[in-house]
Design an enzyme around this catalytic site. Structure first.
Site, PDB file in Angstrom:
ATOM      1  N   VAL A  63      13.113   2.986   4.054  1.00 36.24           N
ATOM      2  CA  VAL A  63      12.676   1.775   4.148  1.00 36.24           C
ATOM      3  C   VAL A  63      13.652   0.845   3.397  1.00 36.24           C
ATOM      4  O   VAL A  63      13.954   1.249   2.448  1.00 36.24           O
ATOM      5  CB  VAL A  63      11.153   1.384   3.555  1.00 36.24           C
ATOM      6  CG1 VAL A  63      10.955  -0.116   3.618  1.00 36.24           C
ATOM      7  CG2 VAL A  63      10.011   1.984   4.394  1.00 36.24           C
ATOM      8  N   ALA A 108      15.716   0.304  -1.418  1.00 26.89           N
ATOM      9  CA  ALA A 108      15.363   1.145  -0.408  1.00 26.89           C
ATOM     10  C   ALA A 108      14.744   2.344  -1.088  1.00 26.89           C
ATOM     11  O   ALA A 108      14.450   2.417  -2.121  1.00 26.89           O
ATOM     12  CB  ALA A 108      16.566   1.573   0.250  1.00 26.89           C
ATOM     13  N   LYS A 109      13.915   3.127  -0.144  1.00 29.47           N
ATOM     14  CA  LYS A 109      13.270   4.197  -0.267  1.00 29.47           C
ATOM     15  C   LYS A 109      13.052   5.238   0.773  1.00 29.47           C
ATOM     16  O   LYS A 109      12.979   4.459   1.777  1.00 29.47           O
ATOM     17  CB  LYS A 109      12.030   4.090  -1.131  1.00 29.47           C
ATOM     18  CG  LYS A 109      11.424   5.289  -1.931  1.00 29.47           C
ATOM     19  CD  LYS A 109      12.369   5.301  -3.172  1.00 29.47           C
ATOM     20  CE  LYS A 109      11.498   5.858  -4.337  1.00 29.47           C
ATOM     21  NZ  LYS A 109      12.021   5.247  -5.524  1.00 29.47           N
ATOM     22  N   GLY A 110      13.120   6.417   0.446  1.00 31.78           N
ATOM     23  CA  GLY A 110      13.114   7.437   1.612  1.00 31.78           C
ATOM     24  C   GLY A 110      12.024   8.431   1.247  1.00 31.78           C
ATOM     25  O   GLY A 110      11.656   8.440   0.252  1.00 31.78           O
ATOM     26  N   ASP A 149      14.671  11.405  -5.995  1.00 32.15           N
ATOM     27  CA  ASP A 149      13.400  10.842  -6.369  1.00 32.15           C
ATOM     28  C   ASP A 149      12.418  12.168  -6.737  1.00 32.15           C
ATOM     29  O   ASP A 149      12.982  13.395  -6.547  1.00 32.15           O
ATOM     30  CB  ASP A 149      12.975   9.901  -5.352  1.00 32.15           C
ATOM     31  CG  ASP A 149      11.799   9.038  -6.067  1.00 32.15           C
ATOM     32  OD1 ASP A 149      11.996   8.084  -6.619  1.00 32.15           O
ATOM     33  OD2 ASP A 149      10.588   9.372  -5.728  1.00 32.15           O
TER      34      ASP A 149
END
Ligand code: GLU
Length: 420
Positions: A63, A108-110, A149
């Site tokens: 995202v 963002a992050k995945g 992360d």
């Protein structure tokens, strides 16, 4: 606005925080959805060949929350409970975090729903490479830059960098951060989040006029953030009396020997069974009397059920989103607790990720001293600005930090205008 497809408790929580800040900043109604909703989201399914010959299909997401200030930036989470809504919330927090500390990025992050502890190294590598392959249209050093992360690490970043570079035909170190130093990683990146937490904890002690020597710390999560934060706090004279990881919690009021604990964790994979410490209920650990409580695991750990009972002077949020808005309401009635909110407290990681990206783009590398010096300068500035705003406007530290972050993104969107 309907929250679908992001609907989840964590996304609702991030939206609730945003709405409170939007009221403080008096952001016009018409701008709110534009600031809050993620700009882009991608969900992929990935068939991966497992060691036993079966093909297992995993679901992954990425995202990108806003594209107003530069490329997007944020980690990749490998965890069984990853959902699109959780990733969207984490991407939103990355936006406010980057803006708070002045980095030229959107958030963002995945994430991939998987349990990396159950995967062999080969399975993890194939999954990581397949995920990277699927993301190629939406990542790149000028587009979106992943990082570690929960559940991912330097090796995962090395595989991502290799997969992307193989596709474009030359080495592109700037496509990910948190890589091994040998491949263009930055000195100090691995320790950056934990050291940043300890630096801000020491600033909180100064602010409250409390002595650090002999003060007690409790750390939830003993991964890359929690273990480094614990060691760095011990360097400042604190006594770490309890820690927890996924398998359980241990307690020793005299203070844990962290070097011996690290050796135990390296050998057994968990903090449990560490000689000399007593096992305890992980939920009860959060309520131990202490000077510093560091939640450094997952989101929504301090809730309306335990916020009235936590017994620390400083709540240093190493994790993203560890405290729910309902818990915040309770904490607002407990002025004896000084909160270092997540987007400030754990920002050391993305700050040094930014330094890594700058070094990669210039192919010119800094010393450890230069990295740490610049890290502490950015943290200091953000801490002072947050504290000042919190005092001037009588806001909680969380609302102050979020106001600075959201306010900057809002301002930037107004300056750029709406096209066409
Ligand atoms: N995953 C980390 C965070 O939540 C680091 C992100 C990055 O370095 O891009 O802040």
């Amino acid at each position: 606005m309907n929250l679908h497809p992001f609907e989840s408790p964590t996304f609702e929580m991030a939206c609730r925080q945003f709405d409170l800040v939007a009221d403080v900043l008096e952001i016009p109604e018409a701008m709110r959805d534009r600031l809050k909703m993620p700009k882009r989201a991608m969900t992929v399914t990935m068939p991966v060949r497992m060691d036993d010959g079966r093909v297992q299909v995993f679901v992954g997401h990425r995202v990108q929350h806003h594209l107003t200030l530069g490329p997007t930036k944020g980690g990749v989470r490998f965890h069984p409970e990853v959902t699109l809504g959780e990733v969207a919330a984490l991407a939103m927090w990355m936006s406010w975090k980057c803006a708070l500390v002045g980095l030229p990025y959107g958030g963002a992050k995945g994430g991939v729903a998987c349990d990396p502890r159950q995967l062999s190294r080969g399975e993890l590598e194939r999954l990581t490479r397949r995920y990277t392959q699927e993301l190629i249209p939406v990542i790149g050093p000028q587009v979106d830059i992943p990082a570690p992360d929960v559940g991912s690490d330097e090796q995962v970043m090395a595989w991502m960098m290799d997969t992307y570079s193989s596709q474009v035909g030359h080495a592109v170190p700037g496509v990910v951060t948190g890589k091994p130093v040998l491949l263009g990683g930055s000195l100090g990146r691995r320790e950056a989040t934990g050291r940043g937490v300890a630096y801000l904890v020491s600033r909180a002690f100064d602010t409250l006029g409390l002595p650090m020597q002999g003060a007690r710390a409790v750390v939830q999560g003993y991964g890359n953030v929690g273990s480094v934060a614990a060691a760095a706090m011990a360097d400042h004279g604190l006594k770490v009396i309890a820690v927890a990881d996924v398998s359980g919690a241990i307690h020793d009021e005299r203070g844990l020997d962290l070097k011996a604990l690290d050796a135990h964790v390296a050998k057994t994979g968990s903090v449990l069974g560490f000689a000399g410490a007593q096992a305890m209920d992980p939920a009860a650990m959060l309520e131990l009397p202490c000077e510093v409580l560091v939640p450094a695991a997952m989101e929504r750990q301090i809730t309306e059920h335990n916020a009235g009972r936590i017994a620390c002077r400083i709540l240093a949020e190493g994790a993203n989103g560890p405290t729910t808005p309902k818990a915040d309401e309770i904490l607002s009635q407990r002025p004896e607790i000084f909160v270092i909110p997540d987007i400030l407290c754990n920002s050391g990681g993305v700050i040094v990720s930014y330094f890594e990206w700058v070094q990669d783009l210039q192919s010119f590398f800094w010393t450890q001293g230069e990295v740490m010096d610049r890290l502490y300068r950015l943290l200091e500035q953000a801490f002072v600005q947050t504290l000042e705003l919190s005092r001037r406007r009588h806001l909680s530290m969380r609302l102050a930090a979020l106001s600075l972050g959201v306010g900057r993104v809002h301002e930037a969107k107004l300056r750029r205008g709406l096209y066409p």
